[in-house]
Design a protein around this motif. Sequence first.
Motif: not given
Lengths: 371, 370
Positions: A131, A134-135, A142, A145, A183, B1-2, B4-9, B86-87, B89
């Motif tokens: 796991t 993937l983390y 990011k 990116d 992050d 700026m994509t 994706g960078i700013l997206r948090s979890r 859990m991963q 995705r």
Amino acid sequence: MVNTATTEQRHTVEVNLGPQHPSTHGVLRLLVELDGEIIVSCRPVIGYLHRGLEKMFEKRSYKQTIPFTDRMDYCASLNGNLAICQAIERLGGLQAPERAQYIRVLLCELNRIASHLVFLATYATDIGATTVFLYAFREREKCLDLMECMTGARLTYNYVRPGGIPQDLPDGFENGLNCFLDDLLKALEENDRLLTGNRIFRGRLEGVGVVSPEMAAAYGASGPVARGSGLNYDVRKTAPYEVYDRLEFDVPVYHTGDCMARYLVRIEEMRQSARIIRQCLKDMPAGEIMCKMPKIFKPPIGQAFSRTESPRGELSFYMVSDGTPNPARVHGRTPSFVHLGMLPAMLPGVKIADVIAILGSLDTVLGEVDR
Amino acid sequence: MTSGILRSRRPIRAAEVGLGISITVAIIAIASAIPHLPWQLLKPLTSFVARYPLLNALANAAMVANFVALQCLGFIWLERKFAGWMQARVGPMHVGWKGLLQTVADAVKLLLKEDIVPTDADKPLFALAPYLVFVPSLLTFMVLPFTSAWVGYDLPLGALFVLSISTTSILGVFAAGWGSNNKYSLLGGVRAIAQLLSYDVPLILVMLSVVMLSGTMSLTGIVTQQEKLWNIAAHPLLMIPAFLIFLICTLAEVNRAPFDLPEAESELVSGFHTEYSGMRFAFFFLAEFANNFFSAGLAVTLFFGGWLGAGLPAAVWFTLKTLCVIFLMMWIRWTLPRLRIDQMMSFCWKVLVPASMALICAAAIAGVSH
């Protein structure tokens, strides 16, 4: 363990780990002699990825050599770009403007984080914790990116130029970078809770693959391998290049010399890299990013040597100029190659599962080993 | 700026919670509907079958086999979804609703694959091995009590039967490792034997302690004996450690992380089934998941009162409890790293075996004082 008897007399089995093995991280072949689960001897066989890069350098102009360094250590190609550009700059007596130097350091540290995240991901998978992969890759995504909006590429950046960098930071980069670093630190903390403190993980790594400081020095180990063995050796501190002498950061050193120490060094280095990046963002002056360069760059006859700290260790380029537009000879001193040479001395006596743990902890990139 | 960078979890979406609830509801609905189906229409058929013992046995076997295959489809999908969540995705999404038919697609793919037998492999052994592994795991289902009525065959010595049958699958594992003519397979096979045999010891001891408290070896008997209180609540000091040991041992028995050494991907490529492809590989896979379901079901039978429960139909209770144990096993699998062989062995012989011996003594004392 040294024994001249043949395989049959010793009742051992020879096993090929690789070149198509899931855990050799590239096309490395380990010829391992097994006595049950225990390693008797090991012989690394390399060359599956040999492309003759050093010869190809000689047939290209100085600027054209840069993309090849992308293909050496592909997990941290900017560090390779920087190393060869420094050699070229020293040959031609060039000096990158201050802003360019800050951006270079910033990008190299970002690349170091990306590279160490790959290490974390693959290493955890090697030990069986799928796991974490993937983390870690989520964070790396990011990071990539950011690199992409800076350089236009995600893996082979080809970005640093002799005398500076081609483009300034894009709009909004700083903001995105700060978000990423926040992050990342959170993710590292999470990882410490998930993996670093795990008893099984520690049990697999502690006391395994111990490299004494003497051995590390004798084999010419550098980077996290040397620092995990208690050698306080970091090119960024001992022979600062670019603006590293103006930045504040610690060099993590652990004294146990086992796989755990090397793992901890890399995890801590990511935090230090984050620190460096924040300082770069704060201290970066405005101004030029490229010095004056002639259309056809012909450095005077001479030789130059660059030393940089790549995520894997000390990455150096030796370059000879004969006054023509092409370099006469280029040689790269790549840390992975050196570390791989330690394997035959480290492996005898360990279990087959430890081979994977030890190989992974050296964090070799085969593109760099074979060139 | 994509962006994706700013997206948090990503937070857990309401849709995912909804999905989980709807699956649970669907399982409950299906299981509750089964007793109310017009079974009497089948009466002529069943009475005809019942007249011939051989036919009867065949029909029962076919039902068990079908159940195992079908539950595997669901189980594999569930495992993939859990792993995905859990991963960070989403897991399979494309084949069928939320990827529900992905496993079916995979099964079809495996059926269509070329059947490869490596050169110099021991052909009879190589061909036989998957079935030697699969058949014991199928047989164990025969005595697993889903409800008091849904038991393939209610053996008075069910617990003993389970233990003895599940151990025979080692033969198949070793046949696969030996017959493949591959050093990785052989190593995997050797590891598997060492692991399965050692972990059988504490497993047997723990099961014995439950048997001693229940006074019966019949699995249905063990459940009905828990009518007042589940074993785990009736003797918490005894049964909670017993359950933990049982869980650890079953993890080792079904080769799941942290005990997946026989098929350790990063070391042995794929362990004893490295050389297998197509349907033979599918049988190994099927056996693994069947074993997994069975172990969870056995844990429920021994410790959590089997089908007992208020409100819902008995089979639903059993399925729900089993799913909880399965979820626990998945959680462990996707979190923990793998042990090394010597650590695994020493953990078994130095920790689990003495602990389970102590449990037996405690169970004996508790049994006497009753």
